[in-house]
Write an enzyme that holds these catalytic residues in place. Sequence first.
Site, PDB file in Angstrom:
ATOM      1  N   ARG A 180      -4.710  14.110   9.759  1.00 55.41           N
ATOM      2  CA  ARG A 180      -3.280  13.855   9.804  1.00 55.41           C
ATOM      3  C   ARG A 180      -2.507  14.633   8.740  1.00 55.41           C
ATOM      4  NH1 ARG A 180      -2.504   8.026   9.423  1.00 55.41           N
ATOM      5  NH2 ARG A 180      -2.798   7.960  11.677  1.00 55.41           N
ATOM      6  N   TYR A 209      -8.321  14.552  -7.564  1.00 56.58           N
ATOM      7  CA  TYR A 209      -9.037  13.464  -6.889  1.00 56.58           C
ATOM      8  C   TYR A 209     -10.367  13.250  -7.591  1.00 56.58           C
ATOM      9  CZ  TYR A 209      -6.145  13.484  -2.576  1.00 56.58           C
ATOM     10  OH  TYR A 209      -5.136  13.381  -1.660  1.00 56.58           O
ATOM     11  N   ARG A 233      -9.257   0.882  -4.075  1.00 56.38           N
ATOM     12  CA  ARG A 233      -7.988   1.470  -4.492  1.00 56.38           C
ATOM     13  C   ARG A 233      -6.816   1.022  -3.626  1.00 56.38           C
ATOM     14  NH1 ARG A 233      -7.696   7.079  -2.800  1.00 56.38           N
ATOM     15  NH2 ARG A 233      -6.289   6.331  -1.186  1.00 56.38           N
ATOM     16  N   HIS A 267     -15.289  13.105   9.922  1.00 60.57           N
ATOM     17  CA  HIS A 267     -14.747  12.904   8.583  1.00 60.57           C
ATOM     18  C   HIS A 267     -15.800  13.173   7.508  1.00 60.57           C
ATOM     19  CE1 HIS A 267     -12.965  10.281   5.289  1.00 60.57           C
ATOM     20  NE2 HIS A 267     -11.926  11.023   5.637  1.00 60.57           N
ATOM     21  N   ASN A 322       4.379   7.838  -0.398  1.00 56.64           N
ATOM     22  CA  ASN A 322       3.559   6.840   0.305  1.00 56.64           C
ATOM     23  C   ASN A 322       4.398   6.029   1.289  1.00 56.64           C
ATOM     24  OD1 ASN A 322       1.324   7.607  -1.175  1.00 56.64           O
ATOM     25  ND2 ASN A 322       1.411   5.884  -2.586  1.00 56.64           N
TER      26      ASN A 322
END
Length: 665
Positions: A379, A442, A544, A409, A44
Amino acid sequence: MDDAVYFNRDISWLGFNERVLMEAARPEVPILERIRFLSIYSSNLDEFYRVRMPVMMWDYELAKAKIDQQQQRYGEIIGTQILPALEAQKVYWLYNKLIPAAISGKVTDLFFNEILAYIHSECIDRGLTDFFAENNKLYQVVILRNSKGEERMELISIPSEDLQRLYAISLDDAQYVVFLEDIIKYNLAYLFPNDEIQGAYNLKITRNAALKIGQDYSEDITIALEKELEARDFGFATRFLFEPGIPLRNLYRVIYALNLQKAALVQGGTYHNLKDLSTFPLDETVFGYPKWPASKAVNIEEKETLFEHIFRKDILVNVPYQNYDAVLRFFNEASNDIHVNEIYVTLYRVARNSRIVKALMTAAKNGKKVVVLVELKARFDEANNIKWAKQMKAAGVKIIYSSIDLKVHAKVALVKRMVKGESQYLGLLATGNLNESTAKFYTDHVLLTAHQPMLQELEVLFEFLSRKEKTAPVADSIEFKHLLVAQFNLHTRFLDLIQREIDYAKQGLPAGITIKLNNLEEQVLIAKLYEASQAGVKIQLIIRGICCLIPGKSGLSENITVRRIVDRFLEHGRIFIFDNNGREEMYMGSADWMNRNIYSRIEVCFPLYDADLKRLMKEIITLQLQDNIQAVNITSKLQNEEINGSPAIRSQEAIYHLLQVFNKE
């Protein structure tokens, strides 16, 4: 901060990464998973330096201070918690430790047998080379002195892309874990036999990840994008990360040799690219999470097709608690169903070996019209998406690319069937990507439905996306009554739904809003939530990552709570629940409340109409709102505040058990 009405988005994101780091420090988390959380934190942070640091302005120094504080905590977790816990299991991770004599022979064997063929070094003293340091690649600078007393520096490329980063060496009943760069450092005398080694220090350079494709590009967008991808790793350096202890004169010689004068100079630890800890060599069955085998999302009768079941009743697939079979079968049946004549899909992030894409190519080969909108600008997935787009095009799939300034998206698919001269629609609408790999970790929700009015609206959206010349969409150009579509009605509809709760609250009627998002930034919607709070609407948010809304602030947001959940699965679903005076309305979809989602993307949110599925979804959200183990409250000071309560509720575990029995009832 006291006068502010919005948290800074980047400082808020650093708060999320801090929460990831907190998970690495929890002794009740299995040791291998704690190491993986360290990996996630590092991954991250690398992306933060590539994407956000280049555009940060006034908050740069504050962000840097927070990162430094977190990095110090990172080292403390490894040194005082992880290493002792491993040693208790006779696993000796040589983190900042010398290689013991007992395994020196095995380390040397590894170097000569497996590593040496990949080793390349280059002198980088100023004026001797035009060497370009690659983005996020590991290097080791070696300071040498020859017999004449002359000093030079050699830069070794650490071959972590070709070899494993961490090596496990067994000795008796113990295991030693050694970094690749430490094995190389241990054998430097062989590489430079005529020199005296003064020191060796690890380095890493992070470069800007922005892609620049102008509106006036004249070539195929795939060609233009491939050129940009080739150039991405040659972007300007945003961070120069170096190991402590390197003499200052050598540090500055490296900076000038590698043209890093404008990069942020960051003294890190000994080891960089610790995202590689994701492959830490421990037995997952012993040191990882206990297995949670996924259950079925739907029971299909032996003589029934999935499509027949969907026409009878909506299906909601809740991954990763439930397996992905129904989603894969949806595309498999579409590719071979004799009644299916058209298939439309949006693809944003595609699995490396996508069975969905293969089904779409089969459908095209079977003579069906298959139209796929591939978002090339996802990305860090651009190259993979280009690869699949080329393969699908070769198989006869019609490929559409979004415009440069408008990402698509949305996660949707539409199947058109012709039965006895009449059109039938089947649809898939999801909160996450059509990606069977990420569906394993996920938490997302996939609706399979035959709701004809909703799917007719989806067809209208695909018609818009299929236009060669896309004019900027306007709210009144297409009317959506069921779907909420960014660029058309999504923003205004959410504002209207919040306003309705405000009106009910002012009348003394039941009013409430519960929203789960990955990120919350867009200030118009946040301001509307503040207005609702001040009107007495109870607002519960589960966010989140980025949260620019300040909760619990006097005179602004007393009726708003925000919680964040980090656990074994990545929370990813977007869910919107409006009390509506007891006639609850529920939406799900792809859209976070970020500026980019609202203003520069096509997003789709969809209503959940099936009463059973609404009850199930409400139970899932209720469990998350009750979580007092993995959830934290985000305070008005932007702190991750742990929650204590009884009985202890870990929402992901509770949801797993809830869904285990859902289809057995």
